[in-house]
Design a protein around this motif. Structure first.
Motif, short mmCIF file in Angstrom:
data_model
loop_
_atom_site.label_atom_id
_atom_site.label_comp_id
_atom_site.label_asym_id
_atom_site.label_seq_id
_atom_site.Cartn_x
_atom_site.Cartn_y
_atom_site.Cartn_z
N ASP B 83 41.83 14.91 18.03
CA ASP B 83 40.60 15.21 18.72
C ASP B 83 41.04 15.97 20.08
OD1 ASP B 83 37.99 15.95 19.14
OD2 ASP B 83 37.61 13.68 20.06
N ASP B 84 40.20 16.95 20.53
CA ASP B 84 40.46 17.49 21.62
C ASP B 84 39.22 17.94 22.42
OD1 ASP B 84 39.56 20.30 21.20
OD2 ASP B 84 40.86 19.99 19.59
N PRO B 85 39.12 18.18 23.74
CA PRO B 85 37.95 18.33 24.49
C PRO B 85 37.00 19.28 23.83
CG PRO B 85 39.74 18.07 26.09
CD PRO B 85 40.25 18.13 24.79
N ASP B 86 37.69 20.63 23.64
CA ASP B 86 36.72 21.61 22.91
C ASP B 86 35.87 21.13 21.81
OD1 ASP B 86 37.77 23.35 24.98
OD2 ASP B 86 38.98 24.39 23.61
N ASN B 87 36.69 20.62 20.88
CA ASN B 87 36.00 20.03 19.58
C ASN B 87 34.92 18.76 19.91
OD1 ASN B 87 35.94 19.98 16.69
ND2 ASN B 87 37.03 17.67 17.02
N MET B 88 35.13 17.86 20.88
CA MET B 88 34.11 17.10 21.29
C MET B 88 32.97 17.76 21.90
SD MET B 88 35.04 14.15 24.37
CE MET B 88 33.37 12.93 24.69
N TYR B 89 33.12 18.92 22.60
CA TYR B 89 32.05 19.45 23.37
C TYR B 89 31.17 20.39 22.45
CZ TYR B 89 29.90 23.54 26.09
OH TYR B 89 29.37 24.21 26.71
N ALA B 90 31.87 21.08 21.60
CA ALA B 90 30.98 21.67 20.40
C ALA B 90 30.35 20.54 19.57
CB ALA B 90 31.96 22.47 19.24
N TYR B 91 30.67 19.30 19.24
CA TYR B 91 29.74 18.41 18.57
C TYR B 91 28.58 18.05 19.83
CZ TYR B 91 28.02 14.11 16.81
OH TYR B 91 27.01 13.45 16.50
N LEU B 92 28.97 17.79 21.14
CA LEU B 92 27.88 17.13 21.77
C LEU B 92 26.84 18.04 22.15
CD1 LEU B 92 29.65 14.76 24.36
CD2 LEU B 92 28.21 14.23 22.50
N VAL B 93 27.29 19.27 22.23
CA VAL B 93 26.36 20.52 22.49
C VAL B 93 25.33 20.50 21.48
CG1 VAL B 93 25.83 23.00 22.99
CG2 VAL B 93 27.71 21.69 24.32
N GLY B 97 21.45 18.60 21.66
CA GLY B 97 20.72 19.68 21.92
C GLY B 97 19.38 19.63 21.10
N PRO B 98 18.41 20.77 21.08
CA PRO B 98 18.77 22.03 21.94
C PRO B 98 18.49 21.43 23.39
CG PRO B 98 16.76 21.95 20.65
CD PRO B 98 17.22 20.64 20.15
N ASN B 99 19.01 22.29 24.09
CA ASN B 99 18.74 22.61 25.71
C ASN B 99 19.77 21.54 26.25
OD1 ASN B 99 16.90 24.86 25.58
ND2 ASN B 99 15.66 23.36 24.74
N ALA B 100 20.68 21.21 25.63
CA ALA B 100 21.61 20.21 26.64
C ALA B 100 22.22 20.81 27.86
CB ALA B 100 22.68 19.66 25.54
N ASP B 101 22.61 20.03 28.68
CA ASP B 101 23.05 20.26 29.88
C ASP B 101 24.59 20.78 29.63
OD1 ASP B 101 24.24 20.52 32.38
OD2 ASP B 101 22.61 19.42 33.31
N THR B 102 24.74 21.86 29.38
CA THR B 102 26.28 22.21 28.82
C THR B 102 27.17 22.10 29.84
OG1 THR B 102 25.89 24.53 29.38
CG2 THR B 102 25.56 23.75 26.95
N ALA B 103 26.83 22.41 31.20
CA ALA B 103 27.82 21.97 32.27
C ALA B 103 28.51 20.59 32.57
CB ALA B 103 27.22 22.73 33.80
N LYS B 104 27.31 19.75 32.55
CA LYS B 104 27.60 18.36 32.35
C LYS B 104 28.61 17.87 31.46
CE LYS B 104 23.89 16.59 35.42
NZ LYS B 104 22.68 16.01 35.45
#
Lengths: 494, 494
Positions: B83-93, B97-104
């Motif tokens: 795993d890596d942070p970018d992959n985790m980020y793509a899933y969580l957004v 979502g929709p309209n998740a807090d992408t900065a957090k």
């Protein structure tokens, strides 16, 4: 417009001499502001109305002008309908629910005939004729129309009676309505300051709202309200940041507003600890044409029906946009299309015509067999005059036959130039939590001294549902109550 | 509990000598409070934690204890996942979502491996083993599980990697998690006052939050915070009036809480003009068992599927309760039921068994032919290993054969004694609008001086979606940040 401009309160003792003083300061000259100003002035108060545009009207003036009224109005009687407040109440609780404000609805229904007469006193006229077809808005001057009362399940909880009252006008009636209401307020003595943008409430030392700070042509102007400030500033559909925070379902859709519904009144009041309610509730109008939808079916992006097509069209609109995967399509057959009265076609032509449903579903990108299954089920039951899924009125039930067509819901009512790409437009229904007299409540459930609100700056009668005419309706009805209550307060001395 | 008890602020100059003083006052000793207290104390601040119950834990201690962590943790590596942070980020957004807090979410993903190690430093242990079956919660001590990453459409936006991290425990892991976190906070020097119910914020003359007023055994107790107050008071699922005002979809359902999530922190802050966000967003758990749902289908009250059954079960739960007409049913065949591992049956037996779908749909009160049509469509595509409607993973696709059964979603996970009659339980995700450092924002978008929040008193990473472990996850992650930020403030002198 900056959605996060400062709305923090300003202490009265830092202001010195106010530029203007009045008893009741009404903020926003849409329907709620006009009603509040009229009643406060008629009760003898010295009334000032602030309007950020160059004249009265607001979003109300851009609306269709429908008023949800009943309980036995002259127009209802002239058209041969027998209504009463209890019957009206039963319908509204269901149609504006779940979780409608039953106390406000009760008052609204009990006072509806009087409220109808009030409009007439203000000079609004209603033709005593009835438009008996499904539509967003008749292209006639008929004074009465259905707003969902004759559809399932509403027809099981209340005797179906039409209550959509329309000011006499061709097409959109909001402008003529607001012309009459603003003139009535002015005649009663209310003075208007236009091009004046309210920005911050003014608080006196013990927390009472004592006025507000505004800007006119970039200059700061201060107003003292000896009795109360009445916020009738509208909703927040024009504030993208507030939509993202509270009603993101409306992001990316068209806005039913005058472009100035930026939620400033809600924010100014929340900044001093006022409570909000149901900020996520919205009304949405999908621009599909009810006359076509009723004669065919409305399906989601997978070719599935999801509601009886003869409900108030805002109901299928909200269900579609909020709950179903898009894109949405009206599916109709040739016979159905041909039977739509010319006036209810709005020039919309069938698209994606096809001899078979297999062809049609393929061209719409639906799963193979999806539309075939939906139409097969529909036709099988329609042949018996039944719709066991959604209970559409038998008068609209008939097996659909080839050739078929799909109509893009972006075409129609608002679908000409300037229509939203999504085919849907909406506005917000949530706002400040108020009592039936328009007192704004704080987060402890107590009134904020000196602060009133009505119209879409407030959460009104609505739970999670909506029908046309209840926004102009509750805006004016509770605006009047707020104006009277504000005028009855003791004057605060400086 | 009185939902409208007064939460209006109290001026500091009216208090005189405060009963207690500290640098950082944390209100609520659930996971967010523990994390904030731990970090603030470790940074050298004098920390007091107020808890209304008789000991720490809150709703966190009653939860399953799952933590949504990834980006390459030791547990993921030990189980063979890259795993890596970018992959985790793509899933969580996508999943939040929709309209998740992408900065957090960005901060959360970039810091996730460090956050995992922080839990281990606090004494939380995770077994390096993987549970590879669909479930709400494994009845094993495995340390890793799927939380929807391997289902459509999430598997199209990010490489599917499981990120459900489970503290080593049999069954619910929240209690052991909170035992460790509260002990860590205490060891770091935080002092706890239990049985102490915060009621009002204290404001100094220039609007800074300077402490709060609480009640202990009916007596008023006052607290001064030299640096900041951190609200970690939880959501508002236990406050019926707040639910009606903001998240009515949860009315009538069970509550995932310790019974004390009454929104008091949100109300106290809103009373001084703090902004809220997404108050209508909720998580709902329908108690259908994922192992059964995946092997059959989940249908609404009209016998229609509405989502791929292998998504994170909260997703089908929310879609069902919020968007579909009930009641909901798991439809399964004998072969499917028999293939469910014993441990994932939770003792739930098929109900309404029938040889034909006609019989089954009749006994469930569905429109005639409804279930037949759904299963016919499903089977036709399943025979080809396809689900063109919802894209369920082909490994779960197989034509269903008689005999069939329907399983009441009220049976299962929470469906024993004390389960909600509706078969659904939930909690709220909306709350105070905060920065990534936990600063509470006012309605002008500026921080309220001296006030922080984290956990479900705040609106966190979530847009309109949720997966398990993101509430304990963002509560602790942003709780830590809030604690550090509060400890770094200048001390205010009295």
């Amino acid at each position: 417009m900056t959605s996060r401009s400062s709305v923090e309160p300003v202490p009265a003792d830092g202001i010195g001499a106010f530029d203007h003083e009045c008893d009741v300061l009404v903020v926003g000259f849409g329907c709620a502001g006009a009603a509040a100003a009229y009643e406060a002035a008629r009760a003898g108060a010295d009334v000032l109305v602030l309007e950020r545009a160059s004249g009265p009207g607001g979003s109300s003036a851009q609306s269709g002008g429908e008023l949800y009224l009943g309980g036995g109005t002259e127009v209802q009687k002239a058209c041969g309908f027998d209504d009463d407040p209890d019957n009206m109440y039963a319908y509204l609780v269901k149609a504006l629910g779940p979780n409608a404000d039953t106390a406000k609805i009760r008052l609204y229904c009990d006072g509806s005939v009087e409220h109808f007469e009030w409009f007439r006193e203000c000079g609004v006229t209603f033709n005593p004729s009835f438009y008996d077809q499904p539509t967003w808005m008749p292209m006639s001057e008929d004074g009465l129309m259905w707003l969902g009362e004759n559809s399932w399940p509403y027809n099981t909880v209340a005797r179906p009676v039409p209550r959509g009252h329309r000011p006499a006008a061709s097409g959109f009636g909001g402008a003529v309505l607001m012309e009459k209401l603003s003139a009535a307020a002015t005649s009663a003595g209310a003075v208007t300051h236009v091009d004046t943008v309210a920005s911050n409430l003014v608080l006196d030392a013990d927390g009472r709202v004592a006025g507000l700070v505004a800007r006119k042509y970039g200059e700061r102007v201060t107003y003292r309200a000896r009795r109360a400030v009445v916020l009738t500033t509208g909703g927040f559909v024009d504030n993208e940041e507030m939509l993202a925070d509270h009603a993101p379902v409306l992001l990316g859709h068209g806005k039913v507003s005058d472009g100035l519904d930026d939620g400033s009144g809600i924010r100014m009041a929340a900044a001093i600890g006022a409570a909000t309610r149901r900020m996520g509730v919205v009304e949405i109008a999908l621009t599909a044409l009810p006359a076509m939808v009723c004669r065919g079916m409305l399906v989601d992006g997978m070719g599935r029906r999801f509601l009886n097509e003869d409900v108030y069209p805002g109901h299928w609109s909200v269900h579609a946009v909020r709950d179903q995967p898009g894109p949405y399509w009206t599916i109709i057959d040739e016979e159905g299309y041909e039977s739509v009265p010319e006036a209810d076609r709005w020039g919309v032509l069938p698209k994606h015509a096809a001899e078979t449903l297999a062809e049609l579903e393929e061209s719409l990108g639906m799963p193979p067999g999806a539309l075939e299954a939906t139409v097969e089920t529909y036709n099988r039951h329609a042949a018996n005059g039944e719709d066991p899924y959604f209970h559409k009125d038998p008068k609209w039930l008939r097996p659909l036959k080839p050739p078929f067509a799909a109509i893009d819901p972006g075409a129609g009512f608002f679908g000409g130039t300037g229509g939203p790409a999504s085919g849907a437009s909406g506005f917000t229904l949530g706002g400040l939590h108020t009592t039936a007299d328009g007192e704004v409540l704080n987060n402890s459930g107590d009134p904020v001294p000196g602060l009133y609100a009505a119209g879409r700056a407030a959460s009104g009668m609505h739970g999670e549902g909506y029908v046309s005419g209840t926004s102009l309706g509750d805006g004016t009805f509770f605006g009047r109550r707020a104006g009277r209550a504000a005028a009855a307060l003791e004057k605060e001395t400086a």
